[in-house]
Design an enzyme around this catalytic site. Structure first.
Site, short mmCIF file in Angstrom:
data_model
loop_
_atom_site.label_atom_id
_atom_site.label_comp_id
_atom_site.label_asym_id
_atom_site.label_seq_id
_atom_site.Cartn_x
_atom_site.Cartn_y
_atom_site.Cartn_z
N LYS A 1 3.99 -14.57 4.55
CA LYS A 1 4.22 -15.46 3.40
C LYS A 1 5.73 -15.46 3.15
O LYS A 1 6.21 -15.22 2.04
CB LYS A 1 3.43 -14.93 2.19
CG LYS A 1 3.36 -15.86 1.01
CD LYS A 1 2.35 -16.97 1.16
CE LYS A 1 2.48 -17.96 0.02
NZ LYS A 1 1.60 -19.13 0.14
N ASP B 1 -2.07 -18.18 3.82
CA ASP B 1 -3.11 -19.03 3.21
C ASP B 1 -3.62 -20.05 4.23
O ASP B 1 -4.82 -20.27 4.38
CB ASP B 1 -2.62 -19.70 1.91
CG ASP B 1 -1.16 -20.09 1.94
OD1 ASP B 1 -0.52 -19.94 3.01
OD2 ASP B 1 -0.64 -20.56 0.92
N ASP C 1 -5.55 -6.31 5.76
CA ASP C 1 -6.77 -5.79 5.14
C ASP C 1 -7.70 -6.95 4.77
O ASP C 1 -8.89 -6.95 5.10
CB ASP C 1 -6.35 -5.01 3.87
CG ASP C 1 -7.47 -4.15 3.32
OD1 ASP C 1 -8.54 -4.08 3.95
OD2 ASP C 1 -7.28 -3.54 2.25
N TYR D 1 0.82 -1.21 0.00
CA TYR D 1 0.00 0.00 0.00
C TYR D 1 0.86 1.26 0.00
O TYR D 1 0.36 2.36 0.21
CB TYR D 1 -0.93 0.01 1.22
CG TYR D 1 -2.05 -1.02 1.14
CD1 TYR D 1 -1.91 -2.18 0.40
CD2 TYR D 1 -3.25 -0.81 1.80
CE1 TYR D 1 -2.92 -3.12 0.33
CE2 TYR D 1 -4.27 -1.76 1.74
CZ TYR D 1 -4.10 -2.91 1.00
OH TYR D 1 -5.10 -3.83 0.93
#
Ligand code: ATP
Length: 334
Positions: A173, A206, A230, A126
């Site tokens: 991740k 995930d 988010d 972002y």
């Protein structure tokens, strides 16, 4: 002395739900001087700036904001209003408590969901750094820094410590983004070592998403960089009954801006049916922040009572009440 608060009604359902939250806060008896600051897409288009100086001036005076959703106009090259506000005031910690409310029919009725999401608010994908390398090839830059990662981790662990929470789960991740998410994780681990009494876990994003849907009651504090934060926040909102009921706070070292997780919901704007719970619960967080703990507890209890009675809830959570009927019921319960 009354508290001064900047009230930003915003766009879409924002004016409706913020007016409802204002009425509910006033009904607690806490004296507040509301400084209303307009910030909405029409004004942005008219003035040509995403963040008119008047809004920042007010927040720099009051240091506390209660904010409705603001839609960034599409086209015209405006940068995101919300991102701009968070960066300008260094509101680095986004805090979202996700808690079951009584009386709402969800898939998880029989389990108590009680987690708090800490999302880094100022960087990651972002950062807004995008680049067209050649036509039809675009890169977006993911920025992760030690300073911002350590600050959000420290904020989450300190909250856990002060509120008797047992476990912090960092979500990442790093198996793919070894450098960027690797740095985020390293900072979380370093901070976790200063809080040995709090269990520290790591989950790949995930897998975390699946676990959240299968075993939401096992989560306590979640600690995430901006983008995963988010997405996971909306997922978590869905577990307890949707966006209409999940509050949030954007916290910096000086300023605090409280706002619902939901957007401006243009599909229901102006109809008087929006659920003001998320804004009211954001106001509960605001009262707690102002050390008006008793009023915060009373408002929270009043909202829970209206849900438990199931007579005056709005359409998004299975009821038929209007925004005003729900608000009147909360005020009556107070
Ligand atoms: P943004 O991109 O601005 O965050 P969004 O795309 O996530 O917005 P929202 O505006 O939050 O979308 O709305 C998503 C859906 O949830 C819409 O169908 C909307 O009507 C519903 N919704 C959101 N907030 C509320 C609310 N307070 N009361 C009732 N329904 C809501």
């Amino acid at each position: 002395m009354p508290h001064s608060v900047t009230l930003i009604p915003g766009d879409g359902i924002g004016p409706e739900v913020s007016a409802a939250a204002r009425r509910a806060v006033d009904a607690t008896g806490v004296r507040i001087d509301w400084e209303v600051a307009e910030l909405n897409s029409d004004l942005i288009i008219k003035t040509g700036v995403s963040l008119p100086p008047s809004v920042l001036e007010s927040l720099n005076r009051t240091l506390i904001g209660l904010k409705g959703p603001v839609t960034t106009p599409i086209g015209g090259g405006f940068s995101s209003v919300n991102v701009a506000l968070r960066k300008k005031l260094d509101l680095y910690a986004n805090v979202r408590p996700v808690h079951s409310l009584p009386g709402i029919a969800t898939r998880f009725q029989d389990v108590l969901i009680d987690m708090v999401i800490f999302r880094e608010n100022t960087e990651d994908l972002y950062s807004g750094i995008e680049h067209e390398v050649v036509p039809d090839v675009v890169t977006g830059i993911k920025v992760i820094t030690r300073v911002a990662s350590t600050k959000i981790a420290e904020y989450a662990f300190r909250y856990a410590h002060l509120n008797g929470r047992k476990k912090v789960t960092a979500i990442h991740k790093a198996n793919i983004m070894k450098l960027a998410d690797g740095l985020f994780l390293r900072c979380c681990r370093e901070v976790s070592e200063r809080y040995p009494h709090i269990e520290y876990k790591e989950l790949i994003v995930d897998n975390a998403s699946m676990q959240l849907v299968m075993r939401p009651e096992t989560f306590d504090i979640l600690l995430l960089p901006n983008l995963y934060g988010d997405i996971v926040s909306d997922l978590a909102a869905g577990l307890v009954g949707g966006l209409g009921i999940v509050p949030g706070a954007n916290m910096g070292d000086r300023h605090a801006v409280f706002e619902a997780v939901h957007g401006s919901a243009p599909d229901i704007a102006g109809k008087g049916i929006a659920n003001p719970t998320a804004m009211m619960l954001s106001a509960v967080m605001m009262l707690t922040h102002m050390k008006e703990t008793d009023a915060a507890k009373r408002l929270h209890a009043a909202i829970e009572k209206v849900y438990a009675e199931k007579k005056h809830t709005t359409g998004d959570v299975g009821g038929t009440a209007t925004t005003e009927e729900f608000t009147n019921a909360v005020i009556a319960a107070l």
